[in-house]
Design a protein around this motif. Structure first.
Motif, PDB file in Angstrom:
ATOM      1  N   ARG A   1      -8.392  -5.727   1.434  1.00 44.52           N
ATOM      2  CA  ARG A   1      -8.748  -3.983   1.714  1.00 44.52           C
ATOM      3  C   ARG A   1      -9.670  -3.796   0.420  1.00 44.52           C
ATOM      4  O   ARG A   1     -10.591  -3.001   0.332  1.00 44.52           O
ATOM      5  N   ARG A   2      -9.114  -4.242  -0.631  1.00 46.65           N
ATOM      6  CA  ARG A   2      -9.876  -3.877  -2.010  1.00 46.65           C
ATOM      7  C   ARG A   2     -11.174  -4.643  -2.010  1.00 46.65           C
ATOM      8  O   ARG A   2     -11.997  -4.044  -2.836  1.00 46.65           O
TER       9      ARG A   2
ATOM     10  N   LEU B   1       5.812  -4.101   4.019  1.00 45.20           N
ATOM     11  CA  LEU B   1       5.212  -5.064   3.029  1.00 45.20           C
ATOM     12  C   LEU B   1       6.203  -6.463   3.203  1.00 45.20           C
ATOM     13  O   LEU B   1       5.954  -7.360   2.618  1.00 45.20           O
TER      14      LEU B   1
ATOM     15  N   VAL C   1       5.421   5.756  -4.477  1.00 46.42           N
ATOM     16  CA  VAL C   1       5.364   4.769  -3.348  1.00 46.42           C
ATOM     17  C   VAL C   1       6.693   3.988  -4.081  1.00 46.42           C
ATOM     18  O   VAL C   1       6.681   3.510  -5.215  1.00 46.42           O
ATOM     19  N   GLY C   2       7.450   3.185  -3.290  1.00 49.87           N
ATOM     20  CA  GLY C   2       8.384   2.178  -3.528  1.00 49.87           C
ATOM     21  C   GLY C   2       9.280   2.461  -4.429  1.00 49.87           C
ATOM     22  O   GLY C   2      10.097   3.568  -4.670  1.00 49.87           O
TER      23      GLY C   2
ATOM     24  N   ASN D   1       5.454  -1.004  -7.287  1.00 52.21           N
ATOM     25  CA  ASN D   1       5.217  -2.265  -8.018  1.00 52.21           C
ATOM     26  C   ASN D   1       3.914  -2.498  -7.948  1.00 52.21           C
ATOM     27  O   ASN D   1       3.043  -2.514  -6.732  1.00 52.21           O
ATOM     28  N   ASP D   2       3.164  -3.244  -8.921  1.00 59.71           N
ATOM     29  CA  ASP D   2       1.770  -3.767  -8.762  1.00 59.71           C
ATOM     30  C   ASP D   2       1.734  -4.911  -7.690  1.00 59.71           C
ATOM     31  O   ASP D   2       2.355  -5.986  -7.849  1.00 59.71           O
ATOM     32  N   ILE D   3       0.921  -4.935  -6.626  1.00 58.71           N
ATOM     33  CA  ILE D   3       0.910  -5.654  -5.612  1.00 58.71           C
ATOM     34  C   ILE D   3       0.186  -6.882  -6.098  1.00 58.71           C
ATOM     35  O   ILE D   3       0.397  -7.987  -5.398  1.00 58.71           O
ATOM     36  N   VAL D   4      -0.575  -6.822  -7.008  1.00 57.63           N
ATOM     37  CA  VAL D   4      -1.127  -8.254  -7.455  1.00 57.63           C
ATOM     38  C   VAL D   4      -0.127  -8.950  -8.306  1.00 57.63           C
ATOM     39  O   VAL D   4      -0.195 -10.288  -8.058  1.00 57.63           O
TER      40      VAL D   4
ATOM     41  N   PHE E   1      -1.336  10.299  -9.450  1.00 56.89           N
ATOM     42  CA  PHE E   1      -0.231   9.746  -8.790  1.00 56.89           C
ATOM     43  C   PHE E   1       0.873   9.850  -9.594  1.00 56.89           C
ATOM     44  O   PHE E   1       0.696   9.550 -10.916  1.00 56.89           O
TER      45      PHE E   1
ATOM     46  N   PHE F   1       3.178  -8.871  -7.201  1.00 59.07           N
ATOM     47  CA  PHE F   1       3.591  -9.267  -6.061  1.00 59.07           C
ATOM     48  C   PHE F   1       3.069 -10.571  -5.404  1.00 59.07           C
ATOM     49  O   PHE F   1       3.740 -11.531  -5.132  1.00 59.07           O
TER      50      PHE F   1
ATOM     51  N   PHE G   1       9.022  -0.625   2.386  1.00 54.70           N
ATOM     52  CA  PHE G   1       9.358  -1.983   1.900  1.00 54.70           C
ATOM     53  C   PHE G   1       9.106  -2.971   3.394  1.00 54.70           C
ATOM     54  O   PHE G   1       8.878  -4.060   3.114  1.00 54.70           O
TER      55      PHE G   1
ATOM     56  N   ALA H   1       0.330   1.895 -10.592  1.00 52.10           N
ATOM     57  CA  ALA H   1       1.010   0.926 -10.238  1.00 52.10           C
ATOM     58  C   ALA H   1       1.617   0.026 -11.343  1.00 52.10           C
ATOM     59  O   ALA H   1       1.095  -0.123 -12.307  1.00 52.10           O
TER      60      ALA H   1
ATOM     61  N   LYS I   1      -5.352   2.697 -11.593  1.00 48.83           N
ATOM     62  CA  LYS I   1      -4.585   1.735 -10.360  1.00 48.83           C
ATOM     63  C   LYS I   1      -3.313   2.672 -10.086  1.00 48.83           C
ATOM     64  O   LYS I   1      -2.428   2.034  -9.620  1.00 48.83           O
ATOM     65  N   LYS I   2      -3.511   3.939 -10.099  1.00 46.89           N
ATOM     66  CA  LYS I   2      -2.480   4.688  -9.403  1.00 46.89           C
ATOM     67  C   LYS I   2      -1.007   4.549 -10.241  1.00 46.89           C
ATOM     68  O   LYS I   2      -0.287   4.419  -9.510  1.00 46.89           O
TER      69      LYS I   2
HETATM   70  N1  COA Z   1      -0.733  -2.618  -6.982  1.00 46.40           N
HETATM   71  C1  COA Z   1      -1.805  -2.678  -7.519  1.00 46.40           C
HETATM   72  N2  COA Z   1      -2.905  -2.277  -7.485  1.00 46.40           N
HETATM   73  C2  COA Z   1      -2.624  -0.957  -6.861  1.00 46.40           C
HETATM   74  C3  COA Z   1      -1.495  -0.201  -6.302  1.00 46.40           C
HETATM   75  C4  COA Z   1      -0.665  -1.302  -6.097  1.00 46.40           C
HETATM   76  N3  COA Z   1       0.800  -0.922  -5.709  1.00 46.40           N
HETATM   77  N4  COA Z   1      -1.723   0.848  -5.820  1.00 46.40           N
HETATM   78  C5  COA Z   1      -3.105   1.185  -5.945  1.00 46.40           C
HETATM   79  N5  COA Z   1      -3.741   0.056  -6.677  1.00 46.40           N
HETATM   80  C6  COA Z   1      -5.197   0.135  -6.940  1.00 46.40           C
HETATM   81  C7  COA Z   1      -6.038  -0.279  -5.820  1.00 46.40           C
HETATM   82  O1  COA Z   1      -5.991  -1.396  -5.644  1.00 46.40           O
HETATM   83  C8  COA Z   1      -7.446   0.141  -6.471  1.00 46.40           C
HETATM   84  O2  COA Z   1      -7.863  -0.573  -7.251  1.00 46.40           O
HETATM   85  P1  COA Z   1      -9.321  -0.778  -7.337  1.00 46.40           P
HETATM   86  O3  COA Z   1      -9.945   0.520  -7.899  1.00 46.40           O
HETATM   87  O4  COA Z   1      -9.748  -1.879  -8.163  1.00 46.40           O
HETATM   88  O5  COA Z   1      -9.646  -1.193  -6.183  1.00 46.40           O
HETATM   89  C9  COA Z   1      -6.760   1.570  -7.448  1.00 46.40           C
HETATM   90  O6  COA Z   1      -5.670   1.199  -7.502  1.00 46.40           O
HETATM   91  C10 COA Z   1      -7.094   2.842  -6.556  1.00 46.40           C
HETATM   92  O7  COA Z   1      -6.242   2.603  -5.321  1.00 46.40           O
HETATM   93  P2  COA Z   1      -6.948   3.059  -3.878  1.00 46.40           P
HETATM   94  O8  COA Z   1      -6.411   2.401  -2.789  1.00 46.40           O
HETATM   95  O9  COA Z   1      -8.322   3.121  -3.864  1.00 46.40           O
HETATM   96  O10 COA Z   1      -6.495   4.678  -3.831  1.00 46.40           O
HETATM   97  P3  COA Z   1      -6.241   5.467  -2.346  1.00 46.40           P
HETATM   98  O11 COA Z   1      -5.795   6.861  -2.792  1.00 46.40           O
HETATM   99  O12 COA Z   1      -7.171   5.247  -1.542  1.00 46.40           O
HETATM  100  O13 COA Z   1      -4.705   4.807  -2.091  1.00 46.40           O
HETATM  101  C11 COA Z   1      -2.467   4.187  -2.227  1.00 46.40           C
HETATM  102  C12 COA Z   1      -3.439   4.772  -2.924  1.00 46.40           C
HETATM  103  C13 COA Z   1      -1.199   4.182  -3.176  1.00 46.40           C
HETATM  104  C14 COA Z   1      -1.962   4.865  -0.805  1.00 46.40           C
HETATM  105  C15 COA Z   1      -2.874   2.739  -1.809  1.00 46.40           C
HETATM  106  O14 COA Z   1      -3.519   2.312  -2.982  1.00 46.40           O
HETATM  107  C16 COA Z   1      -1.632   1.865  -1.576  1.00 46.40           C
HETATM  108  O15 COA Z   1      -1.075   1.867  -0.424  1.00 46.40           O
HETATM  109  N6  COA Z   1      -1.321   1.087  -2.392  1.00 46.40           N
HETATM  110  C17 COA Z   1      -0.091   0.331  -2.200  1.00 46.40           C
HETATM  111  C18 COA Z   1       1.300   1.100  -2.475  1.00 46.40           C
HETATM  112  C19 COA Z   1       2.481   0.121  -2.336  1.00 46.40           C
HETATM  113  O16 COA Z   1       2.498  -0.411  -1.232  1.00 46.40           O
HETATM  114  N7  COA Z   1       3.213  -0.059  -3.380  1.00 46.40           N
HETATM  115  C20 COA Z   1       4.312  -1.161  -3.339  1.00 46.40           C
HETATM  116  C21 COA Z   1       5.432  -0.505  -2.859  1.00 46.40           C
HETATM  117  S1  COA Z   1       6.774  -1.783  -2.803  1.00 46.40           S
END
Ligand code: COA
Length: 250
Positions: free
Chosen positions: A249-250, A136, A108-109, A65-68, A60, A70, A133, A27, A24-25
């Protein structure tokens, strides 16, 4: 989570805290904030932990923060369980031992704003730092509305916080956010060596030096001001739409 999403190890006077949720990168969930806060707080009283190193498994540093999580808060489904993010931010702000970060991949974030509470940061040449931010529907957190302009000037900070522009590798060094941009494979060894070097310094002189260079009360007050706004914004239509878009998107 499980505790395994944050791996804590200690060697040569350095407590290493590793984000370990690469699928989940990295998160960060509420439980992960709790584990981080517990470890940083405990290190304060542990004479064998003389520096703290943040690092990460996978490609990564952390996607923030985990968006789920949020989205659960935004839709009132998060329940009453205590939230640990504030304790994590406070622990970083108030840490008396030096904090070092090995940023081998993108951040990120809060993965970026936490770097502003670190004392040394090593970054990979290709690592991208973003603080989306506004996109979002929320506001900067972790005292970054104060630390980021102080570190890099208003114009560069607003490009990051307002426009959402990234800083990449050497750009983070030029902006004063990192000490060195290195080939990815060299980041963790270099950061670990720096943390180990800090661990060998006279501890009290180092503690006082850090104390003279930071003002935790000011940072904490700003962090709390931001957190109140952030909590309000999580319930906004702008934020709900952004989280829904990510989840769809997921
Ligand atoms: N919260 C929850 N899950 C996240 C996450 C986050 N912040 N960032 C990545 N993941 C999850 C994705 O949903 C995906 O899960 P899945 O395989 O079950 O679908 C998995 O991690 C891989 O991410 P993916 O988006 O497929 O990788 P990517 O290389 O294409 O993109 C990011 C990576 C980080 C650019 C993109 O995931 C993203 O924009 N994430 C949100 C970042 C964000 O806005 N964070 C909050 C900041 S305040």
């Amino acid at each position: 989570m499980t505790q395994d999403h944050i791996l804590a190890t200690r060697a040569a006077g350095v407590l290493e805290l590793r984000f370990n949720r690469p699928e989940k990168k990295n998160a960060i969930t509420n439980a992960m904030y709790g584990a981080l806060a517990d470890a940083i707080e405990a290190a304060g009283a542990d004479a064998e932990a003389r520096a703290i190193l943040f690092t990460a498994a996978g490609d990564f540093f952390t996607a923030g923060n985990d968006i789920v999580d949020f989205a659960a808060i935004a839709t009132g489904q998060a329940g009453d369980a205590p939230r640990h993010v504030g304790r994590f931010m406070e622990a970083c702000i108030r840490a008396e031992k030096p904090l070092v970060a090995a940023v081998r991949g993108h951040a990120v974030g809060i993965g970026v704003t936490m770097l502003l509470h670190c004392d040394l940061v090593y970054i990979a040449e290709g690592a991208k730092l973003t603080t989306p931010f506004v996109d979002l529907g929320v506001v900067p957190e972790n005292a970054s509305s104060l630390t980021m302009p102080a570190r890099m000037g208003h114009a560069r900070a607003f490009a990051m916080l307002g426009l959402g522009e990234p800083l990449v590798g050497a750009g983070a060094v030029a902006a004063g956010l990192a000490n060195a941009a290195l080939p990815a494979a060299e980041v963790e060894p270099r950061a670990r060596a720096a943390a180990q070097a800090l661990a060998k310094k006279p501890a009290e002189a180092l503690r006082l030096t850090k104390k003279l260079m930071r003002n935790p009360d000011v940072l904490s007050a700003r962090m709390q001001e931001e957190s109140a706004l952030f909590a309000e914004r999580l319930q906004s239509g702008e934020a709900r739409a952004a989280f829904a878009a990510f989840l769809q998107r997921r």
